[in-house]
Design an enzyme around this catalytic site. Structure first.
Site, PDB file in Angstrom:
ATOM      1  CG  ASP A  20      -1.763   1.017   1.188  1.00  0.00           C
ATOM      2  OD1 ASP A  20      -2.700   0.877   0.251  1.00  0.00           O
ATOM      3  OD2 ASP A  20      -2.071   1.643   2.308  1.00  0.00           O
ATOM      4  CD  GLU A  29      -2.087   2.448  -3.430  1.00  0.00           C
ATOM      5  OE1 GLU A  29      -3.278   3.285  -3.957  1.00  0.00           O
ATOM      6  OE2 GLU A  29      -1.454   2.436  -2.403  1.00  0.00           O
TER       7      GLU A  29
HETATM    8  C1  GLC Z   1      -4.500   3.277  -0.354  1.00  0.00           C
HETATM    9  C2  GLC Z   1      -5.503   2.262  -0.238  1.00  0.00           C
HETATM   10  C3  GLC Z   1      -6.638   2.948  -0.002  1.00  0.00           C
HETATM   11  C4  GLC Z   1      -6.312   3.251   1.398  1.00  0.00           C
HETATM   12  C5  GLC Z   1      -5.145   4.013   1.520  1.00  0.00           C
HETATM   13  C6  GLC Z   1      -4.609   4.530   3.066  1.00  0.00           C
HETATM   14  O1  GLC Z   1      -4.559   4.315  -1.223  1.00  0.00           O
HETATM   15  O2  GLC Z   1      -5.862   1.884  -1.700  1.00  0.00           O
HETATM   16  O3  GLC Z   1      -7.860   2.253  -0.001  1.00  0.00           O
HETATM   17  O4  GLC Z   1      -7.570   4.234   1.974  1.00  0.00           O
HETATM   18  O5  GLC Z   1      -4.189   3.632   0.802  1.00  0.00           O
HETATM   19  O6  GLC Z   1      -4.274   3.073   3.388  1.00  0.00           O
END
Ligand code: GLC
Ligand code: CA
Length: 471
Positions: free
Chosen positions: A201, A243
């Site tokens: 993440d 991500e």
């Molecule tokens: C990322 C996730 C999202 C979450 C954020 C905070 O962007 O995809 O869903 O709210 O991180 O952890």
């Protein structure tokens, strides 16, 4: 051989245990329920599951606010149930990736509680503090319009703490070697319980320099190699899927020139430009994005996707392109989010039009990379715009036309199942679609089979074939 790296030809299915299948009638999906649906997933042909956060959490951001990294939230089951699940998946040849949310913890995590209570605690330096309100406290919010600042005052600590996301998600001081060691320990723990890797993440924020005096945050890319080396030593076929919604010129920093950093990254560039292309019937933005993201080490791979659990972030398009995508797919303000994105599911964006859905999916399954699909999209599930923010596209899986779509025996599912209207469970569900050879579910099953039979899409090179543009 590079062409047999499993993640280069996987078909990844993203799901949330809490909204998939409830086994005990308490209205919340759980691991036992998910176990019962493994044969459905196997039949669909997917080869990996990306499981959204299921660790202990106050659940104020759908589990992205973890309060214990080493446990399963009791709502979903036990660690024993989790291991039964990874074992069941393995028996069917399905790999499991889990979310690794280590940019921040929940403010209910014992580390944070200890850090705010005792300035001399070793946990104090696990977070980012400032005695005075930092000058840039009102900048850099990830959820503009909802989140007011990136620094909040903590009365107990009598200091300000940094939070890139919501105020209940204090950022970890990821430059602290003890925090880094803990991150490795967390990864090692879940590997031991049967996972094949992590969807990491918010990677740019994890590796960024943080602090009240940091004017321009800088990415510390070497950390990525550090994580990867550990994984590779522990279990050679483990991967990280990052991500990182970054510009193409930094892609190679994330992959590493010799492929020594992240194995996979989501291709946000192609994602946004694909929608720009669909909205304008002009393939050029997509071609440009494909060319821009072409360079990557031989062992690295893109994760290609249409929609995920978040908003469709259009922040990297030009204003004009973004307006065009809004006009085509999310014309009213309640369909949009954070001044930059669309919060709908794919099917309603495309008016449930089967031909357009097939076009979109054909692209997804043939673009260079590994396709990542979202649960329910194989049925053309819709959204519930009455639910706040991104929750509208996180409703329970629609299994049948039994009450609550067969998701739960409870009268009160924790999240309402979509009912009535064109996307209600009465029409859109797995049981009905399984019986019709031409259903979207069966079409998806066939395209997944096709994708697996053409592995060169996953590891091969590509060229753009010139064609006549007809406007
Ligand atoms: C990322 C996730 C999202 C979450 C954020 C905070 O962007 O995809 O869903 O709210 O991180 O952890
Ligand atoms: Ca349950």
């Amino acid at each position: 051989m590079i062409d047999d790296l499993w993640y280069k030809n996987a078909v990844i299915y993203c799901l949330s245990v809490g909204t998939y299948m409830d086994s005990n009638g308490d209205g919340i999906g759980d691991f036992k329920g998910l176990m019962r649906r493994l044969d459905y997933l196997h039949g669909l042909g997917i080869t990996a599951i990306w499981l959204m956060p299921f660790q202990v959490s106050p659940n104020r951001d759908d589990g992205y606010d973890v309060s214990d990294y080493y446990g399963v939230d009791p709502r979903y089951g036990t660690l024993g149930d989790f291991v039964e699940f990874t074992h069941g998946a393995k028996q069917r040849g399905i790999r499991v990736l889990i979310d690794l949310v280590v940019n921040h913890t929940s403010n209910q995590h014992p580390w944070f509680k200890e850090a705010r209570r005792d300035p001399n605690s070793k946990y104090r330096d696990w977070y980012i503090w400032s005695k005075k309100k930092p000058p840039r406290a009102n900048q850099g919010m990830v959820f503009p319009g909802v989140q007011k600042s990136t620094w909040s005052h903590d009365p107990e600590a009598k200091a300000w703490y940094f939070h890139r996301f919501y105020d209940f998600q204090p950022d970890l001081n990821t430059s602290n070697p003890e925090v880094q060691a803990e991150i490795l320990k967390i990864m090692g723990f879940w590997i031991q319980l049967g996972v094949s890797g992590f969807r990491m993440d918010a990677v740019p924020f994890v590796i960024s320099t943080k602090g009240a005096n940091v004017r321009k945050p800088e990415e510390q890319y070497d950390m990525l190699r550090f994580f990867r080396e550990f994984l590779q030593w522990r279990q050679g076929d483990c991967i990280v899927l990052a991500e990182a919604n970054v510009l193409p010129e930094t892609d190679m920093e994330y992959f590493g020139k010799d492929g020594e950093r992240m194995h996979m990254m989501f291709n946000f560039q192609v994602n946004q430009n694909l929608f720009a292309a669909l909205a304008s019937a002009d393939t050029r933005p997509l071609i440009k994005a494909m060319k821009a993201t072409k360079p990557r080490p031989a062992t690295a791979q893109w994760g290609v996707f249409l929609r995920n659990h978040d908003e469709l972030d259009l922040g990297r398009l030009s204003n004009q392109q973004r307006e065009q995508v809004f006009a085509a797919f999310a014309p009213t303000p309640d369909m949009q989010l954070y001044n930059r994105g669309i919060r709908r599911r794919l099917a309603p964006m495309l008016d449930g039009d089967r031909r357009r859905l097939e076009l979109a999916y054909s692209l997804l399954f043939t673009l260079p990379g590994t396709p990542v699909i979202r649960y329910g999209d194989e049925l053309g599930m819709g959204d519930d715009l009455k639910l706040p923010e991104r929750n509208c596209a996180r409703t329970p899986m629609q299994w049948s036309n039994e009450p609550h779509g067969g998701f739960t025996q409870s009268d009160k599912p924790h999240v309402p199942v979509i009912s009535g209207g064109p996307y209600g469970y009465e029409h859109i569900n797995a049981a009905i679609q399984r019986r019709h050879p031409d259903s979207l579910l069966n079409w998806t099953e066939r395209i997944i089979r096709m994708r697996k039979e053409v592995p060169e899409v996953g590891w091969g090179d590509f060229a753009i074939i010139p064609r006549l543009h007809v406007y």
